[in-house]
Scaffold this motif. Structure first.
Motif, mmCIF file in Angstrom:
data_model
loop_
_atom_site.group_PDB
_atom_site.id
_atom_site.type_symbol
_atom_site.label_atom_id
_atom_site.label_comp_id
_atom_site.label_asym_id
_atom_site.label_seq_id
_atom_site.Cartn_x
_atom_site.Cartn_y
_atom_site.Cartn_z
ATOM 1 N N LYS A 240 22.840 33.039 50.090
ATOM 2 C CA LYS A 240 22.215 33.271 48.789
ATOM 3 C C LYS A 240 23.222 33.273 47.640
ATOM 4 C CE LYS A 240 19.671 37.078 48.384
ATOM 5 N NZ LYS A 240 18.954 38.317 48.650
ATOM 6 N N CYS A 241 24.484 33.348 47.984
ATOM 7 C CA CYS A 241 25.519 33.547 46.950
ATOM 8 C C CYS A 241 25.520 32.399 45.942
ATOM 9 C CB CYS A 241 26.891 33.687 47.610
ATOM 10 S SG CYS A 241 28.252 33.738 46.438
ATOM 11 N N LEU A 242 25.503 32.753 44.663
ATOM 12 C CA LEU A 242 25.466 31.762 43.594
ATOM 13 C C LEU A 242 26.861 31.264 43.225
ATOM 14 C CD1 LEU A 242 23.178 33.757 41.122
ATOM 15 C CD2 LEU A 242 22.436 32.022 42.752
ATOM 16 N N GLY A 243 27.870 31.964 43.715
ATOM 17 C CA GLY A 243 29.234 31.585 43.351
ATOM 18 C C GLY A 243 29.599 31.986 41.932
ATOM 19 N N CYS A 244 28.929 33.004 41.406
ATOM 20 C CA CYS A 244 29.210 33.411 40.019
ATOM 21 C C CYS A 244 30.556 34.139 39.906
ATOM 22 C CB CYS A 244 28.097 34.299 39.497
ATOM 23 S SG CYS A 244 27.993 35.905 40.324
ATOM 24 N N HIS A 245 31.066 34.644 41.024
ATOM 25 C CA HIS A 245 32.322 35.407 41.069
ATOM 26 C C HIS A 245 32.244 36.706 40.266
ATOM 27 C CE1 HIS A 245 35.046 31.867 42.556
ATOM 28 N NE2 HIS A 245 33.950 32.051 43.287
ATOM 29 N N GLY A 246 31.032 37.181 40.026
ATOM 30 C CA GLY A 246 30.867 38.461 39.355
ATOM 31 C C GLY A 246 31.496 39.577 40.172
ATOM 32 N N CYS A 247 31.313 39.513 41.490
ATOM 33 C CA CYS A 247 31.853 40.568 42.354
ATOM 34 C C CYS A 247 33.370 40.670 42.215
ATOM 35 C CB CYS A 247 31.457 40.333 43.812
ATOM 36 S SG CYS A 247 31.639 38.641 44.380
ATOM 37 N N PHE A 291 34.641 30.822 52.303
ATOM 38 C CA PHE A 291 36.090 30.845 52.078
ATOM 39 C C PHE A 291 36.426 31.895 51.020
ATOM 40 C CE2 PHE A 291 39.681 28.869 49.587
ATOM 41 C CZ PHE A 291 40.667 29.094 50.531
ATOM 42 N N TYR A 292 35.669 31.911 49.960
ATOM 43 C CA TYR A 292 35.890 32.870 48.875
ATOM 44 C C TYR A 292 35.739 34.311 49.375
ATOM 45 C CZ TYR A 292 34.209 35.795 44.969
ATOM 46 O OH TYR A 292 33.974 36.826 44.097
ATOM 47 N N HIS A 293 34.673 34.596 50.100
ATOM 48 C CA HIS A 293 34.436 35.984 50.504
ATOM 49 C C HIS A 293 35.446 36.440 51.569
ATOM 50 C CE1 HIS A 293 30.954 36.750 48.018
ATOM 51 N NE2 HIS A 293 30.492 35.552 48.345
ATOM 52 N N LEU A 294 35.660 35.625 52.589
ATOM 53 C CA LEU A 294 36.650 36.016 53.610
ATOM 54 C C LEU A 294 38.037 36.097 52.989
ATOM 55 C CD1 LEU A 294 35.702 33.942 56.797
ATOM 56 C CD2 LEU A 294 35.312 36.374 56.379
ATOM 57 N N VAL A 313 26.585 44.433 40.561
ATOM 58 C CA VAL A 313 26.498 43.302 39.635
ATOM 59 C C VAL A 313 25.953 42.044 40.301
ATOM 60 C CG1 VAL A 313 28.351 44.103 38.129
ATOM 61 C CG2 VAL A 313 28.870 42.475 39.981
ATOM 62 N N CYS A 314 25.861 42.036 41.615
ATOM 63 C CA CYS A 314 25.421 40.805 42.285
ATOM 64 C C CYS A 314 23.981 40.482 41.894
ATOM 65 C CB CYS A 314 25.554 40.926 43.795
ATOM 66 S SG CYS A 314 24.991 39.414 44.635
ATOM 67 N N PRO A 315 23.762 39.310 41.283
ATOM 68 C CA PRO A 315 22.417 38.988 40.808
ATOM 69 C C PRO A 315 21.423 38.737 41.943
ATOM 70 C CG PRO A 315 23.923 37.177 40.351
ATOM 71 C CD PRO A 315 24.744 38.284 40.913
ATOM 72 N N VAL A 316 21.931 38.460 43.140
ATOM 73 C CA VAL A 316 21.008 38.141 44.235
ATOM 74 C C VAL A 316 21.022 39.217 45.331
ATOM 75 C CG1 VAL A 316 20.965 35.661 43.828
ATOM 76 C CG2 VAL A 316 22.770 36.623 45.259
ATOM 77 N N ASP A 317 21.551 40.395 44.975
ATOM 78 C CA ASP A 317 21.495 41.557 45.870
ATOM 79 C C ASP A 317 22.134 41.366 47.237
ATOM 80 O OD1 ASP A 317 20.334 43.032 43.915
ATOM 81 O OD2 ASP A 317 18.278 42.839 44.665
ATOM 82 N N ILE A 318 23.238 40.673 47.282
ATOM 83 C CA ILE A 318 24.028 40.633 48.517
ATOM 84 C C ILE A 318 24.770 41.976 48.601
ATOM 85 C CG2 ILE A 318 25.984 39.498 49.682
ATOM 86 C CD1 ILE A 318 25.075 36.902 48.254
ATOM 87 N N PRO A 319 24.743 42.648 49.749
ATOM 88 C CA PRO A 319 25.404 43.974 49.826
ATOM 89 C C PRO A 319 26.924 43.851 49.906
ATOM 90 C CG PRO A 319 24.468 43.395 51.952
ATOM 91 C CD PRO A 319 24.107 42.273 51.022
HETATM 92 S S1 SF4 Z 1 28.222 38.529 42.677
HETATM 93 FE FE1 SF4 Z 1 26.825 37.889 44.360
HETATM 94 S S2 SF4 Z 1 26.222 35.787 43.800
HETATM 95 FE FE2 SF4 Z 1 28.008 36.255 42.515
HETATM 96 S S3 SF4 Z 1 29.759 35.464 43.746
HETATM 97 FE FE3 SF4 Z 1 29.509 37.651 44.296
HETATM 98 S S4 SF4 Z 1 28.204 37.622 46.144
HETATM 99 FE FE4 SF4 Z 1 27.997 35.590 45.133
#
Ligand code: SF4
Ligand code: SF4
Ligand code: SF4
Ligand code: FES
Lengths: 362, 145
Positions: A240-247, A291-294, A313-319
């Motif tokens: 679901k990750c949008l790749g916004c890099h908000g996290c 790759f980004y998350h790991l 801040v995750c817009p798609v509610d990934i924990p």
């Molecule tokens: S905040 Fe959520 S959607 Fe944005 S990069 Fe992080 S995990 Fe992905």
């Protein structure tokens, strides 16, 4: 130094009186704390004692991990005057991590931090429901129980008693207790309003809260079942990750001016696309999400304080923060490291012991 | 037990080899005409500590069957301390793999000195066998990286 100051009033009133006195007496030159800005709550730096009225220093909310902001304020050197900083325990821990990493300066700062009942989540904020949630929150905290609507990682936070604070506050409806932990604290509190007496924070009184936090942490980890992820689970969760890099941008530990994951180095070039497509026959665009998350976990997981900003801040509610708390906990255990505990202890990846970890080498 | 299918399979192992020790050890294995499987793709780095864990994650996600990091024995790093940092980062990465249920056997850290040509050949042979047993890296089929 030890001592206890009891000040009448609800949490924000009592601490405002205290801070106003510190400014008036010239013991400090400014205050960094949460304040109201329209419908919002944000961190403010104030030097005028009249402006103290706009502060809500003990409001159970975290619009941004303050360690980020304090790093921006002190990166190029200490602030010119003495500043009282009112932040949550995990923000203070993150700040200590940033000092160790030479991203912030502790000089001239006096830290005031509450025994923390957690912070209300962004859902409450978005719905303008923070105020409404506070009475229930205070009631639960008075019973030393987890409140409703706090962040999942707060429910599971065992480090709610501040480490490294000059002054520890126990917020309560009628009167708040300020515990003076350092000489600095003793110095500035001389002559402050309220009843000064001997006394040390009674950690045992928080056993019930500690008990539920520990149980919640265990439950959170169990429900996550990270060890069962494998490739499939990673795709499932981060699909679901949008790749916004908000996290990453809200994470206090992610301070790199040029993040590896935002660098052109990691963009796939046409030949790379070609070779990947030859192998797979298809590719999600843009690639490199897992790759980004790991990668982020290996870069900063050792210092993750589990503040919960990234999930909120995750817009798609990934924990995100639950995943990082769990994996951060795992890597921290390898080096017996608690982020933010000891300002003198080096970050494990910047030091070593000659004779260790033989199980990973051959 | 390796299956027939796995017997046909030659793993792709990416080797990040330190210039001063393991890379030279690999050279020695070659000049000594030692036999070992053609499974390793060596990439020369100036020290094992040059290897960011991201290199390993990226290799595995991009479909390499395994990654071998090769450096000087502890105490022998050309830059004195590099490989001690390598070991800490590697331990952390292995823990990340294990925590997420990824196959941490697909990454390996070996100390091989410049004079250990035979050891280089033996490590590659043995590791290749192990990866054959594990089978191909399934990530090479994923659409989502
Ligand atoms: S905040 Fe959520 S959607 Fe944005 S990069 Fe992080 S995990 Fe992905
Ligand atoms: S993570 Fe812990 S210290 Fe931080 S806000 Fe939540 S309860 Fe408070
Ligand atoms: S990874 Fe998330 S929970 Fe951990 S410190 Fe960063 S923002 Fe806080
Ligand atoms: S030079 Fe070989 S490991 Fe550092």
């Amino acid at each position: 130094m030890s001592g206890k100051l009891k000040i009448k009033g609800d949490p924000n009133d009592s601490i405002r009186g205290f801070l106003r006195h510190l400014l008036e007496s010239g013991k400090i030159d400014g205050v960094f704390a949460l304040g109201k800005t329209g419908k919002g709550l944000n961190y403010l730096l104030v030097t005028d004692k009249e402006k103290v009225d706009e502060l809500y220093p003990l409001f159970p909310f975290m619009p941004e991990n303050a360690a980020n902001l304090l790093s921006r304020l002190t990166f190029s050197g200490p602030l010119p005057g003495k500043i009282a900083v009112v932040i949550k325990p995990c923000e203070l821990r993150a700040f200590v991590e940033l000092v160790k990493r030479e991203q912030a300066s502790r000089d001239n700062l006096v830290f005031i931090s509450p025994v923390c009942g957690g912070v209300l989540d962004f859902v409450q904020y978005k719905n303008d429901a923070l105020e409404k949630s506070v009475p229930g929150y205070m009631k639960s905290f008075a019973k030393r129980e987890n409140a409703e609507n706090i962040r999942p990682t707060c429910r599971a936070c065992e480090y709610f008693i501040p480490i490294n604070a000059d002054i520890t506050v126990i917020p309560a409806e009628e009167a708040c207790e300020f515990y003076l932990n350092t000489d600095k604290a003793g110095e500035i509190t001389k002559g402050a309003p309220g009843d000064l007496s001997d006394g040390e924070l009674d950690e045992a009184a928080f056993e019930p809260l500690m008990g539920s936090r520990k149980a919640e942490k265990e439950k959170l980890f169990e429900e996550l079942k990270l060890e069962d992820y494998g490739i499939k689970g990673l795709v499932e969760v981060f699909g679901k990750c949008l790749g916004c890099h908000g996290c990453m941008s809200v994470c206090p530990i992610c301070y790199c001016a040029l993040c590896a994951f935002e660098s052109k180095d990691n963009e796939f070039t046409p030949p790379v696309f070609e070779s990947e497509l030859t192998k797979r026959g298809g590719l999600r665009v843009p690639p490199n999400t897992i790759f980004y998350h790991l990668g982020r976990i290996t870069h900063m997981g050792i210092s993750c304080v589990g503040c919960g900003m990234c999930s909120d801040v995750c817009p798609v509610d990934i924990p995100v923060s639950s995943i990082f708390l769990r994996s951060g906990d795992a890597v921290q255990k390898v080096f017996d490291y608690l982020p933010g505990k000891d300002i003198e202890e080096p970050v494990p990846l910047s030091t070593f012991i000659e004779d260790e970890l033989t199980e990973v080498e051959d | 037990m390796a299956t027939d299918k796995n017997n046909d399979f030659t793993p792709n192992i990416i080797g990040f080899l330190c210039n001063w020790c393991t890379y030279t050890g690999a050279d020695l294995a070659g000049t000594s005409r030692l036999q070992y499987p053609p499974s390793i793709l060596p990439i020369r780095v100036m020290c094992s500590s040059r290897v960011d864990p991201l290199f390993l994650i990226s290799s595995i996600l991009r479909g390499a069957d395994a990654v071998l990091v090769g450096g000087c024995h502890p105490g022998d790093c050309h830059y004195q301390k590099g490989n001690y940092y390598t070991r800490r980062r590697f331990a952390l990465l292995k823990k990340v793999f294990d925590t997420f249920g990824l196959e941490s056997d697909r990454i390996r850290l070996s100390w091989i000195s410049a004079s250990e040509g035979p050891r280089f050949a033996q490590v590659v042979t043995e590791y290749t066998g192990k990866i054959k047993e594990l089978g191909p890296n399934k990530y090479a089929e994923e659409v989502f990286l």
